[in-house]
Scaffold this motif. Structure first.
Motif, mmCIF file in Angstrom:
data_model
loop_
_atom_site.group_PDB
_atom_site.id
_atom_site.type_symbol
_atom_site.label_atom_id
_atom_site.label_comp_id
_atom_site.label_asym_id
_atom_site.label_seq_id
_atom_site.Cartn_x
_atom_site.Cartn_y
_atom_site.Cartn_z
ATOM 1 N N ARG A 198 0.826 -1.211 0.000
ATOM 2 C CA ARG A 198 0.000 0.000 0.000
ATOM 3 C C ARG A 198 0.859 1.259 0.000
ATOM 4 O O ARG A 198 0.490 2.270 -0.587
ATOM 5 N N ASP A 199 2.040 1.195 0.647
ATOM 6 C CA ASP A 199 2.944 2.344 0.642
ATOM 7 C C ASP A 199 3.550 2.564 -0.739
ATOM 8 O O ASP A 199 3.684 3.704 -1.203
ATOM 9 N N VAL A 200 3.910 1.475 -1.410
ATOM 10 C CA VAL A 200 4.453 1.577 -2.770
ATOM 11 C C VAL A 200 3.392 2.151 -3.703
ATOM 12 O O VAL A 200 3.692 3.017 -4.531
ATOM 13 N N GLU A 201 2.147 1.700 -3.575
ATOM 14 C CA GLU A 201 1.060 2.230 -4.400
ATOM 15 C C GLU A 201 0.900 3.733 -4.179
ATOM 16 O O GLU A 201 0.711 4.497 -5.125
ATOM 17 N N ARG A 202 0.992 4.155 -2.922
ATOM 18 C CA ARG A 202 0.860 5.575 -2.598
ATOM 19 C C ARG A 202 2.021 6.376 -3.180
ATOM 20 O O ARG A 202 1.834 7.476 -3.695
ATOM 21 N N ILE A 203 3.229 5.824 -3.135
ATOM 22 C CA ILE A 203 4.407 6.500 -3.687
ATOM 23 C C ILE A 203 4.261 6.678 -5.193
ATOM 24 O O ILE A 203 4.469 7.774 -5.733
ATOM 25 N N VAL A 204 3.890 5.602 -5.884
ATOM 26 C CA VAL A 204 3.732 5.665 -7.342
ATOM 27 C C VAL A 204 2.633 6.662 -7.709
ATOM 28 O O VAL A 204 2.803 7.495 -8.610
ATOM 29 N N SER A 205 1.516 6.619 -7.004
ATOM 30 C CA SER A 205 0.427 7.556 -7.275
ATOM 31 C C SER A 205 0.858 8.995 -7.031
ATOM 32 O O SER A 205 0.523 9.890 -7.811
ATOM 33 N N THR A 206 1.611 9.217 -5.970
ATOM 34 C CA THR A 206 2.083 10.563 -5.663
ATOM 35 C C THR A 206 3.006 11.084 -6.759
ATOM 36 O O THR A 206 2.886 12.241 -7.184
ATOM 37 N N VAL A 207 3.921 10.246 -7.233
ATOM 38 C CA VAL A 207 4.836 10.661 -8.306
ATOM 39 C C VAL A 207 4.046 11.032 -9.555
ATOM 40 O O VAL A 207 4.253 12.096 -10.150
ATOM 41 N N PHE A 208 3.117 10.170 -9.963
ATOM 42 C CA PHE A 208 2.322 10.458 -11.153
ATOM 43 C C PHE A 208 1.464 11.712 -10.971
ATOM 44 O O PHE A 208 1.354 12.540 -11.877
ATOM 45 N N ASN A 209 0.861 11.863 -9.793
ATOM 46 C CA ASN A 209 0.028 13.039 -9.542
ATOM 47 C C ASN A 209 0.844 14.323 -9.563
ATOM 48 O O ASN A 209 0.365 15.357 -10.053
ATOM 49 N N GLU A 210 2.073 14.281 -9.063
ATOM 50 C CA GLU A 210 2.930 15.469 -9.081
ATOM 51 C C GLU A 210 3.322 15.831 -10.513
ATOM 52 O O GLU A 210 3.377 17.009 -10.872
ATOM 53 N N ILE A 211 3.598 14.821 -11.336
ATOM 54 C CA ILE A 211 3.913 15.089 -12.747
ATOM 55 C C ILE A 211 2.700 15.709 -13.432
ATOM 56 O O ILE A 211 2.822 16.705 -14.151
ATOM 57 N N ILE A 212 1.519 15.140 -13.200
ATOM 58 C CA ILE A 212 0.291 15.659 -13.799
ATOM 59 C C ILE A 212 0.034 17.092 -13.346
ATOM 60 O O ILE A 212 -0.297 17.967 -14.162
ATOM 61 N N GLU A 213 0.203 17.348 -12.063
ATOM 62 C CA GLU A 213 -0.036 18.688 -11.521
ATOM 63 C C GLU A 213 0.937 19.706 -12.114
ATOM 64 O O GLU A 213 0.543 20.821 -12.474
ATOM 65 N N ALA A 214 2.205 19.326 -12.232
ATOM 66 C CA ALA A 214 3.203 20.222 -12.812
ATOM 67 C C ALA A 214 2.862 20.545 -14.266
ATOM 68 O O ALA A 214 2.940 21.702 -14.689
ATOM 69 N N LEU A 215 2.466 19.531 -15.035
ATOM 70 C CA LEU A 215 2.103 19.768 -16.435
ATOM 71 C C LEU A 215 0.851 20.632 -16.536
ATOM 72 O O LEU A 215 0.752 21.497 -17.407
ATOM 73 N N ALA A 216 -0.102 20.413 -15.638
ATOM 74 C CA ALA A 216 -1.326 21.212 -15.636
ATOM 75 C C ALA A 216 -1.020 22.680 -15.346
ATOM 76 O O ALA A 216 -1.715 23.575 -15.833
ATOM 77 N N ASN A 217 0.051 22.932 -14.578
ATOM 78 C CA ASN A 217 0.462 24.304 -14.279
ATOM 79 C C ASN A 217 1.360 24.890 -15.363
ATOM 80 O O ASN A 217 1.830 26.012 -15.238
ATOM 81 N N GLY A 218 1.640 24.103 -16.409
ATOM 82 C CA GLY A 218 2.465 24.577 -17.508
ATOM 83 C C GLY A 218 3.952 24.398 -17.275
ATOM 84 O O GLY A 218 4.772 24.914 -18.034
ATOM 85 N N ASP A 219 4.322 23.674 -16.221
ATOM 86 C CA ASP A 219 5.732 23.448 -15.917
ATOM 87 C C ASP A 219 6.275 22.271 -16.713
ATOM 88 O O ASP A 219 5.525 21.454 -17.239
ATOM 89 N N ARG A 220 7.591 22.171 -16.771
ATOM 90 C CA ARG A 220 8.286 21.081 -17.430
ATOM 91 C C ARG A 220 8.780 20.127 -16.351
ATOM 92 O O ARG A 220 9.232 20.567 -15.293
ATOM 93 N N VAL A 221 8.711 18.828 -16.594
ATOM 94 C CA VAL A 221 9.183 17.826 -15.631
ATOM 95 C C VAL A 221 10.304 17.038 -16.291
ATOM 96 O O VAL A 221 10.098 16.405 -17.324
ATOM 97 N N GLU A 222 11.485 17.097 -15.682
ATOM 98 C CA GLU A 222 12.634 16.396 -16.255
ATOM 99 C C GLU A 222 13.092 15.307 -15.300
ATOM 100 O O GLU A 222 13.320 15.559 -14.114
ATOM 101 N N LEU A 223 13.198 14.095 -15.820
ATOM 102 C CA LEU A 223 13.729 12.962 -15.063
ATOM 103 C C LEU A 223 15.044 12.590 -15.739
ATOM 104 O O LEU A 223 15.051 11.967 -16.807
ATOM 105 N N ARG A 224 16.149 13.004 -15.146
ATOM 106 C CA ARG A 224 17.467 12.834 -15.766
ATOM 107 C C ARG A 224 17.709 11.386 -16.187
ATOM 108 O O ARG A 224 17.450 10.457 -15.442
ATOM 109 N N GLY A 225 18.181 11.219 -17.414
ATOM 110 C CA GLY A 225 18.464 9.896 -17.956
ATOM 111 C C GLY A 225 17.245 9.213 -18.545
ATOM 112 O O GLY A 225 17.374 8.273 -19.307
ATOM 113 N N PHE A 226 16.065 9.684 -18.205
ATOM 114 C CA PHE A 226 14.829 9.085 -18.715
ATOM 115 C C PHE A 226 14.214 9.967 -19.785
ATOM 116 O O PHE A 226 13.971 9.525 -20.902
#
Length: 93
Positions: free
Chosen positions: A20-48
């Motif tokens: 359940r903690d791993v699920e929450r971590i993955v959801s949080t990461v995805f939600n933060e990426i979505i929120e940043a894009l919704a605000n017009g920000d760029r999300v960079e994951l080095r090497g990816f």
């Protein structure tokens, strides 16, 4: 790979974490990426890669079924550009 498979792989690699903690971590990461894009920000994951938002202007489109001209409104679309490490790994084979 789908989200649940990602959660399973992370949980297997980290037996000290609860599922359940791993699920929450993955959801949080995805939600933060979505929120940043919704605000017009760029999300960079080095090497990816980098996620950004591109604006598509309004245009005249065509209905493929009827051939009729249709007004397509302006919209924003997500865009992903691969990082060098990912590109190199994909082209190594």
């Amino acid at each position: 790979m789908i989200r649940s498979e990602l959660v399973d792989k992370i949980a297997e690699a980290n037996p000290h974490l609860y599922q359940r903690d791993v699920e929450r971590i993955v959801s949080t990461v995805f939600n933060e990426i979505i929120e940043a894009l919704a605000n017009g920000d760029r999300v960079e994951l080095r090497g990816f890669g980098a996620f950004s938002v591109k604006k598509r202007d309004a245009r005249i489109g065509r209905n493929p079924r009827t051939g009729e001209s249709v007004q397509v409104e302006e919209k924003h679309v997500p865009f992903f550009k691969t990082g060098k490490l990912l590109r190199d790994r994909l082209n190594d084979s």
